[in-house]
Write a protein that holds these residues in place. Structure first.
Motif, PDB file in Angstrom:
ATOM      1  N   SER A 118       0.842  -1.193   0.000  1.00  8.42           N
ATOM      2  CA  SER A 118       0.000   0.000   0.000  1.00  8.42           C
ATOM      3  C   SER A 118       0.876   1.241   0.000  1.00  8.42           C
ATOM      4  N   LEU A 119       0.321   2.342  -0.465  1.00  8.61           N
ATOM      5  CA  LEU A 119       1.065   3.601  -0.479  1.00  8.61           C
ATOM      6  C   LEU A 119       1.389   4.037   0.943  1.00  8.61           C
ATOM      7  N   GLU A 120       0.488   3.768   1.871  1.00  8.96           N
ATOM      8  CA  GLU A 120       0.734   4.154   3.265  1.00  8.96           C
ATOM      9  C   GLU A 120       1.932   3.405   3.837  1.00  8.96           C
ATOM     10  N   THR A 121       2.017   2.105   3.548  1.00 12.49           N
ATOM     11  CA  THR A 121       3.163   1.320   4.022  1.00 12.49           C
ATOM     12  C   THR A 121       4.447   1.813   3.381  1.00 12.49           C
ATOM     13  N   ALA A 122       4.412   2.107   2.088  1.00  9.91           N
ATOM     14  CA  ALA A 122       5.595   2.613   1.399  1.00  9.91           C
ATOM     15  C   ALA A 122       6.054   3.937   2.007  1.00  9.91           C
ATOM     16  N   GLN A 123       5.121   4.791   2.356  1.00  9.34           N
ATOM     17  CA  GLN A 123       5.471   6.067   2.978  1.00  9.34           C
ATOM     18  C   GLN A 123       6.162   5.856   4.322  1.00  9.34           C
ATOM     19  N   TRP A 125       7.927   3.224   5.211  1.00  7.80           N
ATOM     20  CA  TRP A 125       9.267   2.724   4.941  1.00  7.80           C
ATOM     21  C   TRP A 125      10.195   3.850   4.508  1.00  7.80           C
ATOM     22  N   ALA A 126       9.686   4.740   3.682  1.00  5.64           N
ATOM     23  CA  ALA A 126      10.505   5.852   3.199  1.00  5.64           C
ATOM     24  C   ALA A 126      10.908   6.769   4.347  1.00  5.64           C
ATOM     25  N   GLY A 129      13.775   5.668   6.097  1.00  3.84           N
ATOM     26  CA  GLY A 129      14.992   5.616   5.304  1.00  3.84           C
ATOM     27  C   GLY A 129      15.312   4.245   4.757  1.00  3.84           C
ATOM     28  N   ALA A 130      14.289   3.414   4.582  1.00  2.42           N
ATOM     29  CA  ALA A 130      14.497   2.028   4.168  1.00  2.42           C
ATOM     30  C   ALA A 130      14.517   1.909   2.651  1.00  2.42           C
ATOM     31  N   GLY A 131      15.682   1.615   2.085  1.00  2.00           N
ATOM     32  CA  GLY A 131      15.755   1.310   0.676  1.00  2.00           C
ATOM     33  C   GLY A 131      15.176  -0.065   0.403  1.00  2.00           C
ATOM     34  N   MET A 132      14.830  -0.321  -0.854  1.00  2.29           N
ATOM     35  CA  MET A 132      14.258  -1.627  -1.184  1.00  2.29           C
ATOM     36  C   MET A 132      14.497  -1.955  -2.637  1.00  2.29           C
ATOM     37  N   VAL A 133      14.200  -3.208  -2.984  1.00  2.00           N
ATOM     38  CA  VAL A 133      14.421  -3.730  -4.329  1.00  2.00           C
ATOM     39  C   VAL A 133      13.107  -4.245  -4.882  1.00  2.00           C
ATOM     40  N   LEU A 134      12.850  -3.919  -6.155  1.00  2.00           N
ATOM     41  CA  LEU A 134      11.693  -4.444  -6.879  1.00  2.00           C
ATOM     42  C   LEU A 134      12.195  -5.355  -7.982  1.00  2.00           C
ATOM     43  N   LEU A 135      11.639  -6.558  -8.068  1.00  2.00           N
ATOM     44  CA  LEU A 135      11.927  -7.484  -9.152  1.00  2.00           C
ATOM     45  C   LEU A 135      10.743  -7.498 -10.109  1.00  2.00           C
ATOM     46  N   ASP A 136      11.020  -7.189 -11.365  1.00  2.00           N
ATOM     47  CA  ASP A 136       9.951  -7.100 -12.369  1.00  2.00           C
ATOM     48  C   ASP A 136      10.300  -8.003 -13.554  1.00  2.00           C
ATOM     49  N   PRO A 193       3.586  -2.087 -11.946  1.00  2.00           N
ATOM     50  CA  PRO A 193       4.737  -1.316 -11.480  1.00  2.00           C
ATOM     51  C   PRO A 193       4.954   0.003 -12.217  1.00  2.00           C
ATOM     52  N   ALA A 194       4.644   0.072 -13.506  1.00  2.00           N
ATOM     53  CA  ALA A 194       4.886   1.309 -14.251  1.00  2.00           C
ATOM     54  C   ALA A 194       4.118   2.477 -13.643  1.00  2.00           C
ATOM     55  N   GLN A 195       2.857   2.244 -13.296  1.00  2.00           N
ATOM     56  CA  GLN A 195       2.053   3.303 -12.680  1.00  2.00           C
ATOM     57  C   GLN A 195       2.387   3.477 -11.209  1.00  2.00           C
ATOM     58  N   ALA A 196       2.621   2.353 -10.511  1.00  2.00           N
ATOM     59  CA  ALA A 196       2.904   2.424  -9.081  1.00  2.00           C
ATOM     60  C   ALA A 196       4.204   3.177  -8.810  1.00  2.00           C
ATOM     61  N   LEU A 197       5.212   2.978  -9.649  1.00  2.00           N
ATOM     62  CA  LEU A 197       6.495   3.640  -9.423  1.00  2.00           C
ATOM     63  C   LEU A 197       6.377   5.155  -9.556  1.00  2.00           C
ATOM     64  N   LYS A 198       5.520   5.607 -10.440  1.00  2.00           N
ATOM     65  CA  LYS A 198       5.332   7.059 -10.578  1.00  2.00           C
ATOM     66  C   LYS A 198       4.799   7.664  -9.283  1.00  2.00           C
ATOM     67  N   LYS A 199       3.933   6.935  -8.585  1.00  2.00           N
ATOM     68  CA  LYS A 199       3.423   7.419  -7.301  1.00  2.00           C
ATOM     69  C   LYS A 199       4.493   7.330  -6.217  1.00  2.00           C
ATOM     70  N   LEU A 200       5.302   6.283  -6.274  1.00  2.00           N
ATOM     71  CA  LEU A 200       6.318   6.089  -5.247  1.00  2.00           C
ATOM     72  C   LEU A 200       7.481   7.058  -5.369  1.00  2.00           C
ATOM     73  N   ARG A 201       7.635   7.702  -6.519  1.00  2.00           N
ATOM     74  CA  ARG A 201       8.750   8.623  -6.719  1.00  2.00           C
ATOM     75  C   ARG A 201       8.689   9.829  -5.795  1.00  2.00           C
ATOM     76  N   SER A 202       7.540  10.105  -5.217  1.00  2.00           N
ATOM     77  CA  SER A 202       7.459  11.185  -4.220  1.00  2.00           C
ATOM     78  C   SER A 202       8.198  10.816  -2.947  1.00  2.00           C
ATOM     79  N   HIS A 203       8.400   9.518  -2.739  1.00  2.00           N
ATOM     80  CA  HIS A 203       8.988   9.047  -1.486  1.00  2.00           C
ATOM     81  C   HIS A 203      10.312   8.306  -1.685  1.00  2.00           C
TER      82      HIS A 203
END
Length: 286
Positions: A118-123, A125-126, A129-136, A193-203
């Protein structure tokens, strides 16, 4: 309904009938749980990790004579949970595990859920300061396991799996190669992921990887206060074009040209160390 059996003593010889029964039970699933699909976690590091973190997921334990002593504490825990364990011959171990690469011990466990990120969980983590890896599109479960092992080795706790049709999941092979690393990771699904990453770029600073010389070197990746989200794709074709386009920065590891590229798990190890482990104060100076 599968009839429950009394757990044997650790180290007790199973006998042929007992071994055959154990193999049949392993194929059916948990005693008392009808036709449940179980994952097989093989090898001492991986089995020890699941007992340490989520022993209640373990439904059955199988081990050969070489693991009789070290399996004792695991058997004691299963006895407490009133769940069975068996000492098997090498041949029966291979049948239960589905591979000869079982390390002498196999835990049949209830599969882990992989919830949607979820976006809330990603926020959250950000902010930590938690970096992470996405496998696509990383389809080889051995590579997934190796990447999980790398992340756990470096103390990173988050791994994302896309809904790419070729993307590997948490299979028996992935658990075996991860050597217990998957038990230390919070694994989430990232759909679209293409759309989700655009939202995650804020964080997160979203950094994609390219196979050919079209990206910058790791040293040239610009840093800011956002943690890095490293995106890795299929070894043959790289990231899907829409996912690559959603990344802010593209990185390529320069080679001498004698081979086309590194194994994706090797790339993950190099970039995890060079990018995700950079000190926060270094980001702040950019």
């Amino acid at each position: 309904m599968i009839r429950k059996t009394r757990p044997p003593r650790a180290g007790g010889a199973p006998g042929k009938r007992g071994a055959d029964a154990a193999v049949r039970a392993a194929r059916r699933g948990d005693a008392g749980v009808a036709e449940e699909k179980l994952s097989k976690i093989a090898g001492l590091p991986a089995v020890a990790a699941v007992f340490r973190h989520e022993a209640e997921r373990v439904v059955r334990l199988y081990y050969d004579d070489s693991m009789k002593t070290v399996a004792g504490p695991f058997c004691a825990e299963l006895a407490r949970l009133r769940r069975p364990y068996r000492l098997l011959s090498p041949e029966e171990m291979a049948r239960v595990a589905g591979t000869v690469l079982h390390g002498g011990i196999v835990a049949a466990v209830r599969p882990r859920e992989v919830p949607e990120l979820s976006l809330e969980t990603a926020q959250q983590w950000a902010k930590a300061g938690a970096g992470m890896v996405l496998l696509d599109g990383v389809g080889n479960p051995h590579n997934l396991g190796a990447i999980a092992r790398t992340l756990a080795f470096f103390g990173l706790g988050h791994l994302l799996l896309s809904n790419h049709p070729a993307q590997a999941g948490l299979s028996d092979a992935a658990y075996r190669v991860a050597e217990g690393g998957l038990e230390f990771l919070d694994v989430r699904r990232l759909t679209g992921p293409a759309q989700a990453l655009k939202k995650l770029r804020s964080h997160f600073h979203v950094v994609g990887t390219a196979l050919h010389a079209r990206g910058v070197s790791p040293e040239a990746v610009p840093l800011d206060r956002r943690p890095i989200l490293l995106v890795l794709g299929n070894e043959e074709n790289g990231l899907p074009p829409p996912t690559l386009a959603a990344c802010e920065t593209i990185v390529t590891l320069p080679g001498c040209g004698q081979v086309q590229s590194l194994n994706v798990s090797a790339t993950a190890a190099i970039l995890t160390y060079s990018l995700l482990l950079r000190k926060p104060e270094a980001r702040g100076r950019q």
